[in-house]
Motif scaffolding. Structure first.
Motif, PDB file in Angstrom:
ATOM      1  N   SER B 156     -41.825  70.094 -61.951  1.00 47.80           N
ATOM      2  CA  SER B 156     -42.415  69.240 -60.907  1.00 47.80           C
ATOM      3  C   SER B 156     -42.643  70.014 -59.617  1.00 47.80           C
ATOM      4  O   SER B 156     -43.065  69.455 -58.614  1.00 47.80           O
ATOM      5  CB  SER B 156     -41.531  68.017 -60.653  1.00 47.80           C
ATOM      6  OG  SER B 156     -40.264  68.423 -60.160  1.00 47.80           O
ATOM      7  N   THR B 159     -41.761  68.801 -56.016  1.00 46.05           N
ATOM      8  CA  THR B 159     -42.538  67.776 -55.308  1.00 46.05           C
ATOM      9  C   THR B 159     -41.986  66.374 -55.477  1.00 46.05           C
ATOM     10  O   THR B 159     -42.467  65.443 -54.836  1.00 46.05           O
ATOM     11  CB  THR B 159     -44.000  67.758 -55.796  1.00 46.05           C
ATOM     12  OG1 THR B 159     -44.003  67.436 -57.196  1.00 46.05           O
ATOM     13  CG2 THR B 159     -44.672  69.099 -55.566  1.00 46.05           C
ATOM     14  N   HIS B 348     -54.827  77.447 -65.634  1.00 45.98           N
ATOM     15  CA  HIS B 348     -54.500  77.232 -64.228  1.00 45.98           C
ATOM     16  C   HIS B 348     -54.007  78.516 -63.587  1.00 45.98           C
ATOM     17  O   HIS B 348     -53.584  79.445 -64.273  1.00 45.98           O
ATOM     18  CB  HIS B 348     -53.535  76.063 -64.043  1.00 45.98           C
ATOM     19  CG  HIS B 348     -52.109  76.381 -64.372  1.00 45.98           C
ATOM     20  ND1 HIS B 348     -51.592  76.261 -65.632  1.00 45.98           N
ATOM     21  CD2 HIS B 348     -51.095  76.810 -63.587  1.00 45.98           C
ATOM     22  CE1 HIS B 348     -50.317  76.594 -65.614  1.00 45.98           C
ATOM     23  NE2 HIS B 348     -49.978  76.949 -64.391  1.00 45.98           N
ATOM     24  N   TRP B 364     -55.582  73.989 -60.573  1.00 48.64           N
ATOM     25  CA  TRP B 364     -54.697  73.324 -61.542  1.00 48.64           C
ATOM     26  C   TRP B 364     -55.384  72.922 -62.843  1.00 48.64           C
ATOM     27  O   TRP B 364     -54.899  72.046 -63.556  1.00 48.64           O
ATOM     28  CB  TRP B 364     -54.023  72.115 -60.894  1.00 48.64           C
ATOM     29  CG  TRP B 364     -52.992  72.528 -59.882  1.00 48.64           C
ATOM     30  CD1 TRP B 364     -53.062  72.360 -58.531  1.00 48.64           C
ATOM     31  CD2 TRP B 364     -51.751  73.203 -60.130  1.00 48.64           C
ATOM     32  NE1 TRP B 364     -51.941  72.883 -57.927  1.00 48.64           N
ATOM     33  CE2 TRP B 364     -51.118  73.409 -58.884  1.00 48.64           C
ATOM     34  CE3 TRP B 364     -51.112  73.650 -61.289  1.00 48.64           C
ATOM     35  CZ2 TRP B 364     -49.886  74.040 -58.764  1.00 48.64           C
ATOM     36  CZ3 TRP B 364     -49.886  74.282 -61.175  1.00 48.64           C
ATOM     37  CH2 TRP B 364     -49.286  74.474 -59.909  1.00 48.64           C
ATOM     38  N   ARG B 368     -57.163  65.568 -65.332  1.00 49.94           N
ATOM     39  CA  ARG B 368     -56.937  64.843 -66.576  1.00 49.94           C
ATOM     40  C   ARG B 368     -56.546  63.406 -66.251  1.00 49.94           C
ATOM     41  O   ARG B 368     -55.973  63.141 -65.196  1.00 49.94           O
ATOM     42  CB  ARG B 368     -55.814  65.504 -67.397  1.00 49.94           C
ATOM     43  CG  ARG B 368     -56.005  66.986 -67.631  1.00 49.94           C
ATOM     44  CD  ARG B 368     -55.129  67.518 -68.763  1.00 49.94           C
ATOM     45  NE  ARG B 368     -53.726  67.158 -68.682  1.00 49.94           N
ATOM     46  CZ  ARG B 368     -52.829  67.764 -67.884  1.00 49.94           C
ATOM     47  NH1 ARG B 368     -53.214  68.748 -67.092  1.00 49.94           N
ATOM     48  NH2 ARG B 368     -51.583  67.380 -67.887  1.00 49.94           N
ATOM     49  N   MET B 374     -49.388  60.589 -62.418  1.00 52.33           N
ATOM     50  CA  MET B 374     -48.585  61.567 -61.675  1.00 52.33           C
ATOM     51  C   MET B 374     -48.620  61.211 -60.180  1.00 52.33           C
ATOM     52  O   MET B 374     -47.601  61.265 -59.498  1.00 52.33           O
ATOM     53  CB  MET B 374     -49.124  62.978 -61.900  1.00 52.33           C
ATOM     54  CG  MET B 374     -48.992  63.428 -63.362  1.00 52.33           C
ATOM     55  SD  MET B 374     -49.627  65.095 -63.620  1.00 52.33           S
ATOM     56  CE  MET B 374     -49.768  65.114 -65.413  1.00 52.33           C
ATOM     57  N   PHE B 392     -49.261  71.120 -55.130  1.00 55.97           N
ATOM     58  CA  PHE B 392     -49.306  70.794 -56.554  1.00 55.97           C
ATOM     59  C   PHE B 392     -50.570  70.019 -56.893  1.00 55.97           C
ATOM     60  O   PHE B 392     -51.545  70.043 -56.149  1.00 55.97           O
ATOM     61  CB  PHE B 392     -48.038  70.018 -56.906  1.00 55.97           C
ATOM     62  CG  PHE B 392     -47.604  70.087 -58.347  1.00 55.97           C
ATOM     63  CD1 PHE B 392     -47.841  71.202 -59.122  1.00 55.97           C
ATOM     64  CD2 PHE B 392     -46.934  69.017 -58.925  1.00 55.97           C
ATOM     65  CE1 PHE B 392     -47.419  71.261 -60.452  1.00 55.97           C
ATOM     66  CE2 PHE B 392     -46.498  69.060 -60.246  1.00 55.97           C
ATOM     67  CZ  PHE B 392     -46.748  70.180 -61.006  1.00 55.97           C
ATOM     68  N   ILE B 393     -50.556  69.300 -57.979  1.00 59.64           N
ATOM     69  CA  ILE B 393     -51.767  68.714 -58.551  1.00 59.64           C
ATOM     70  C   ILE B 393     -52.264  67.446 -57.858  1.00 59.64           C
ATOM     71  O   ILE B 393     -53.341  66.957 -58.185  1.00 59.64           O
ATOM     72  CB  ILE B 393     -51.527  68.351 -60.039  1.00 59.64           C
ATOM     73  CG1 ILE B 393     -50.145  67.760 -60.229  1.00 59.64           C
ATOM     74  CG2 ILE B 393     -51.616  69.579 -60.924  1.00 59.64           C
ATOM     75  CD1 ILE B 393     -50.005  66.364 -60.402  1.00 59.64           C
ATOM     76  N   TYR B 394     -51.473  66.911 -56.918  1.00 57.72           N
ATOM     77  CA  TYR B 394     -51.795  65.583 -56.400  1.00 57.72           C
ATOM     78  C   TYR B 394     -53.050  65.581 -55.548  1.00 57.72           C
ATOM     79  O   TYR B 394     -53.141  66.280 -54.540  1.00 57.72           O
ATOM     80  CB  TYR B 394     -50.618  65.024 -55.590  1.00 57.72           C
ATOM     81  CG  TYR B 394     -49.307  65.149 -56.309  1.00 57.72           C
ATOM     82  CD1 TYR B 394     -49.032  64.350 -57.412  1.00 57.72           C
ATOM     83  CD2 TYR B 394     -48.359  66.081 -55.903  1.00 57.72           C
ATOM     84  CE1 TYR B 394     -47.823  64.468 -58.087  1.00 57.72           C
ATOM     85  CE2 TYR B 394     -47.148  66.200 -56.566  1.00 57.72           C
ATOM     86  CZ  TYR B 394     -46.884  65.394 -57.659  1.00 57.72           C
ATOM     87  OH  TYR B 394     -45.694  65.522 -58.322  1.00 57.72           O
TER      88      TYR B 394
END
Ligand code: FAD
Ligand code: FAD
Lengths: 479, 397
Positions: B156, B159, B348, B364, B368, B374, B392-394
């Protein structure tokens, strides 16, 4: 729900899945009012059998529109009341989604629908050199969707890991009716491992409609042994020493005298009835290493006064031994009208202590327990015997069970190794976790199931989950 | 930089951060701080290396509970005293921390035989963005009580919570260990070897395909074995007999790990660490059967690139040395990601020399469907977005 409301709902569901996919008559509900946990019962308002993901999606959208709770169910072999429709609502039974969609040996995965019975995948893979490792004792009837939802274990998960170690991805219908894929056949996708978090979520976060499972190479060879002991103390001390010696058997299962007696009455396998405990020990892997492992294990058993360590001669004997193990629960019916099975876990070094405690606790409550369990994992299944018609005895049996679980916690263990919390063990959650731990879990639920319509009142003792305050009262056996 | 000595310190720190709206950047050994998009919001780094005590090591149960800042080297040393280990390959183990490894879900060559951290973390404690210390799992090897918070936190990237304590399942140290090194004539031959391994009776713990200038720009196919001496010897013999000679450019070499120090395993572990100024390191996750197809394609983009494939798992780490004039971000979006998708997977960024021009989806591996959830999880655990924000991916970071 009113009778008119139910028949309206049933009619709408029939429009989605067809006339043969819905049950709503009172008499048809009996099968669905509980799972393997028979202490508490509650009837669904309607039972629906989707055949496709699209069916599931439409069912969920309908339930949302009408604000009716809905609960996924596989084969109903669960032992914690996970698929109990608390307060009624729609029971979504996934057993008609039973296609093995794809098998890819080169990439070592299979794709299955949730209603595929565990053993069907095993059968399909036979002869390919690969298998699906998680093998719960109920594998002849339980579904892979149910296994994913409960993160099932089995005898061979000691070496190979439990369900979550073998799930690569999921397709699911979310509580809001969207269809979403998590993970997939490629490993390590960027982002959070939601697949991992959804496995074991007991039907409270999503309805699983497809599963990507990892396939494992078959072992070249296997050696199965039967260790026969004069006392439970010796047997459990041997288990602890085998693990401490750094040996990881494929399986290490224990059966005590009580369960042997039941098995003999039912099936006449030829177990020594004067032994207090037997261990089924299996090692597998490369032929080149197995005899050495078998020797070490035999020596450890002998150091703990094993009367005898028998070696299974050939596949037929091995199959017979496992058949006995997998039928052990069923055989209990021969020695007692009713029983409840616990699922505590302790560190493996505490097994000798726990087995003594189980005897002491049950004796104090005037009931009897027999034991058959995943010893190598420290995962106990004391089966406490009682007669359902004797209310007092039943109460004592449940009290003894609860005290056993308390003792598991006192040993630094857990109240569930594989059966789940469901409704059965909600009251134990605050003993095992702090309010902040439980709050973190409810926040996870909030992220997936914010309206709370998906399998309400399960697993977490949050507002309303306590058995005392239910709108549509279920029937609790007289306790 | 704020040094931490206890979980209570972390709780207090998050409270302060909430009050002042300052970001918090957890830091273990600081070996992988360039993993993830660059931080933009001002804040503090939270130094966790002081949180390094062993809480409990009931070695006969084969579990250990430690604080998250313990270095991988200390952890390995403690476990080795009982002839045990955590079979996760950690680069720069004297510096890298368990918490950092868990946050990045780092894994190396042995993942083929032993899995990844998600298979070993059985209990975890962390402080989330609400300043709540929570735990999941427990101290026993089998446990399904409650949701699996361990899985949620592994990978994670700090995060959802600052990890303070971890319980691990551990394994016995093997008696013997060896590597079989082959030089396939080309990638097509390498795929033949891989496919043959898939049905071989041998059960390697590592299946690696490497390319780089330390090998004179040749492919190396390395298969690792661990177990009893008899098992290792039998497998090496078996593969030597099984492998088609025409696929091999020269005789196989066997490295007996116990006799050679510092060790070929360590070289495998360190292979992909960017040495000097590699402008772009990318991790691909594809289907195992597509690894050679992917490598073939990637070579056409950059003939100076070096590759390490954990080929049995479909993981490829590519160090690109030549970035097209369009820039690294476009290179990813226009070439690398389509190549990954064609092989059934994703790509990534591991690290990039010029990280500033990257978009989040480029870094990233695209967007998806599951990322919506998430976001929702992040919102629950860190509503003020204090923990490693932006990295991160957010999408909403
Ligand atoms: C892209 C990439 C590049 C790498 N490059 C190198 C390299 O150049 N040199 C090298 O030695 N190794 C490198 N590694 C491997 C690295 O050693 C491992 O990922 C890991 O060991 C990092 O541990 P650390 O303690 O140094 O973590 P750090 O570098 O301190 O932190 C890594 C990430 O984890 C988070 N984090 C750390 N501890 C915690 C915690 N307790 N709780 C929550 N979050 C936490 C941090 O916020 C950060 O985002 C790399 C790994 C990756 C993935
Ligand atoms: C004799 C016997 C032996 C057993 N041995 C073992 C054992 O060795 N190991 C073990 O782990 N368990 C064992 N069990 C328990 C049980 O078989 C497992 O929990 C099994 O995984 C349940 O599968 P099921 O299909 O019957 O699911 P159900 O009982 O129908 O459901 C179980 C839970 O999963 C949820 N669920 C089911 N399908 C889905 C889906 N598609 N999507 C989302 N949620 C879903 C339900 O809501 C419920 O919470 C045993 C049970 C019996 C009766």
């Amino acid at each position: 729900m009113s009778i008119a409301g139910i028949s309206e709902l049933a009619a709408e569901l029939r429009r989605i899945v067809g006339p043969d996919g819905v049950l709503s008559a009172a008499g048809e509900m009996l099968v669905y009012e509980c799972d393997g946990f028979v202490v508490e019962k509650d009837t669904p308002d309607v039972v629906v059998f989707p055949r496709t993901t699209e069916h599931v999606r439409q069912i969920v959208l309908l339930c949302r529109r009408r604000q009716v709770p809905f609960v996924p169910r596989g084969a109903g072999t669960g032992l914690a009341g996970g698929s109990l429709p608390v307060g009624g609502g729609v029971l979504i039974v996934l057993t008609r989604m039973r296609e093995i969609v794809e098998i890819n040996l080169r990439d070592r995965y299979a794709v299955v629908q949730p209603g595929v019975v565990n053993v069907k995948l095993t059968e399909r893979l036979r002869g390919t050199g690969f298998h699906y490792a998680p093998d719960p004792s109920s594998q002849g009837s339980c579904t892979i969707g149910g296994n994913v939802a409960t993160n099932s274990g089995g005898p061979h998960t000691l070496k190979y890991g439990v369900t979550v170690n073998h799930v690569l991805g999921l397709e699911a219908v979310m509580a809001d009716g969207t269809v979403c894929e998590f993970g997939g056949p490629s490993e390590d996708l960027p982002g959070l491992d939601l697949t991992g978090a959804l496995v074991g979520s007991e039907g409270t976060l999503v309805v699983v409609t497809k599963v990507w499972v990892r396939l494992t190479r078959d072992a070249q060879s296997v050696r199965t042994m039967l260790g026969i002991f004069e006392s439970c103390d010796d047997a459990t001390a041997a288990i602890s020493d085998i693990i401490a010696a750094g040996i990881i058997p494929a399986a290490l299962e224990m059966m005590d005298h009580g369960i042997l007696e039941a098995l003999e009455q039912a099936f006449h396998f030829g177990f020594p009835l004067d032994a207090q405990a037997i261990l089924i020990i299996e090692v597998d892997g490369l032929e080149a290493g197995l005899d050495a492992q078998r020797e070490r294990i035999t020596a450890i058993c002998q150091a703990h006064h094993a009367r005898e360590v028998r070696h299974a001669n050939g596949p037929a004997e091995r199959i017979a031994l496992w058949k006995a193990r997998k039928q052990a629960f069923g055989a209990v019916g021969r020695i007692s009208p009713s029983y409840c099975t616990q699922d505590g876990v302790v560190p493996r070094t505490r097994l000798p202590h726990m087995l003594r405690k189980i005897t002491e606790i049950t004796a104090r409550h005037g009931v009897r327990a027999v034991n058959v369990f995943h010893a190598g994992d420290g995962n106990l299944h004391p089966i406490v015997l009682f007669d359902e018609k004797n209310a007092d005895e039943m109460r004592r049996a449940l009290d003894a069970s609860n005290e056993i679980l308390d003792e598991c916690l006192a040993c630094g263990g857990s109240v569930s190794g594989e059966h789940g919390i469901g409704i059965e063990k909600i009251d134990f959650m605050p003993k095992m976790f702090t309010a902040d731990d439980l709050d973190a879990m409810s926040r996870l639920r909030q992220a997936f199931n914010s309206e709370g319509l998906l399998s309400p009142k399960k697993m977490l003792p949050t507002a309303g989950a306590c058995s005392a305050e239910r709108s549509h009262p279920g029937r609790r056996a007289a306790v | 930089m704020l040094a931490i000595a206890s979980a209570d310190d972390v709780i207090e720190l998050v409270h302060t951060a909430r009050d002042t709206d300052a970001a918090l950047y957890p830091e273990g050994g600081a070996t992988a701080l360039d993993y993830g998009l660059p931080a933009r919001k001002p804040g503090y780094s939270v130094e966790l290396a002081g949180l390094n005590q062993v809480i409990d090591y009931p070695w006969r149960d084969m579990t250990i509970t430690v604080e998250a800042g313990i270095t991988m080297q200390s952890l390995a040393a403690i476990l080795a005293e009982q002839r045990q280990r955590l079979p996760i390959d950690a680069p720069f183990a004297e510096q890298a921390t368990l918490g950092g490894l868990i946050a990045t879900n780092y894994s190396g060559a042995r993942r083929f035989g032993f899995g990844t951290l998600r298979d070993y973390v059985i209990g975890i404690s962390a402080v989330d963005g609400n300043a709540k210390l929570f735990k999941g799992g427990g101290r026993v090897v089998k446990n399904v009580a409650g949701y699996d918070m361990c899985k949620l936190l592994v990978g994670s990237l700090g995060t959802l919570g600052i990890i303070t304590q971890v319980t691990l399942k551990v394994r016995p140290l093997p008696e013997a260990s060896a590597l079989l090194v082959a030089r396939p004539v080309n990638l097509a031959a390498a795929e033949k070897l891989l496919a043959a391994l898939n049905t071989s009776l041998a059960t390697p713990v590592a299946v690696e395909l490497l390319y780089g200038n330390q090998f004179g720009d040749e492919w190396r196919f390395i298969v690792g074995f661990e177990g009893s001496a008899a098992e290792v010897a039998w497998q090496i013999e078996t593969l030597q007999a099984e492998w088609p000679r025409e696929a091999l450019a020269e005789e196989l070499a066997v490295i007996d790990q116990l006799e050679q120090q510092p060790g070929a395993w360590q070289e495998l572990t360190d292979f992909s660490l960017p040495a000097g100024d590699v402008p772009l390191v990318v991790k691909f996750s594809v289907r195992p059967s597509q690894v050679c197809t992917l490598l073939d394609k990637l070579r056409t983009f950059d003939d100076q690139a070096a590759f390490q494939a954990h080929a049995g798992n479909g993981i490829v780490i590519a160090q690109f040395r030549q970035i097209p004039a369009v820039g690294a971000c476009k290179f990813l979006l226009q070439q690398l990601q389509p190549a990954a998708h064609a092989c059934g997977g994703y790509a990534h960024v591991w690290s990039a020399a010029t990280a500033d021009d990257f978009t989040r989806p480029a870094w990233w591996g695209g967007v998806r469907g599951e990322m919506v959830y998430m976001e929702r999880v992040k919102q629950q655990f860190d509503p003020q977005r204090l923990l490693n924000p932006g990295r991160f991916i957010y999408e909403n970071d």
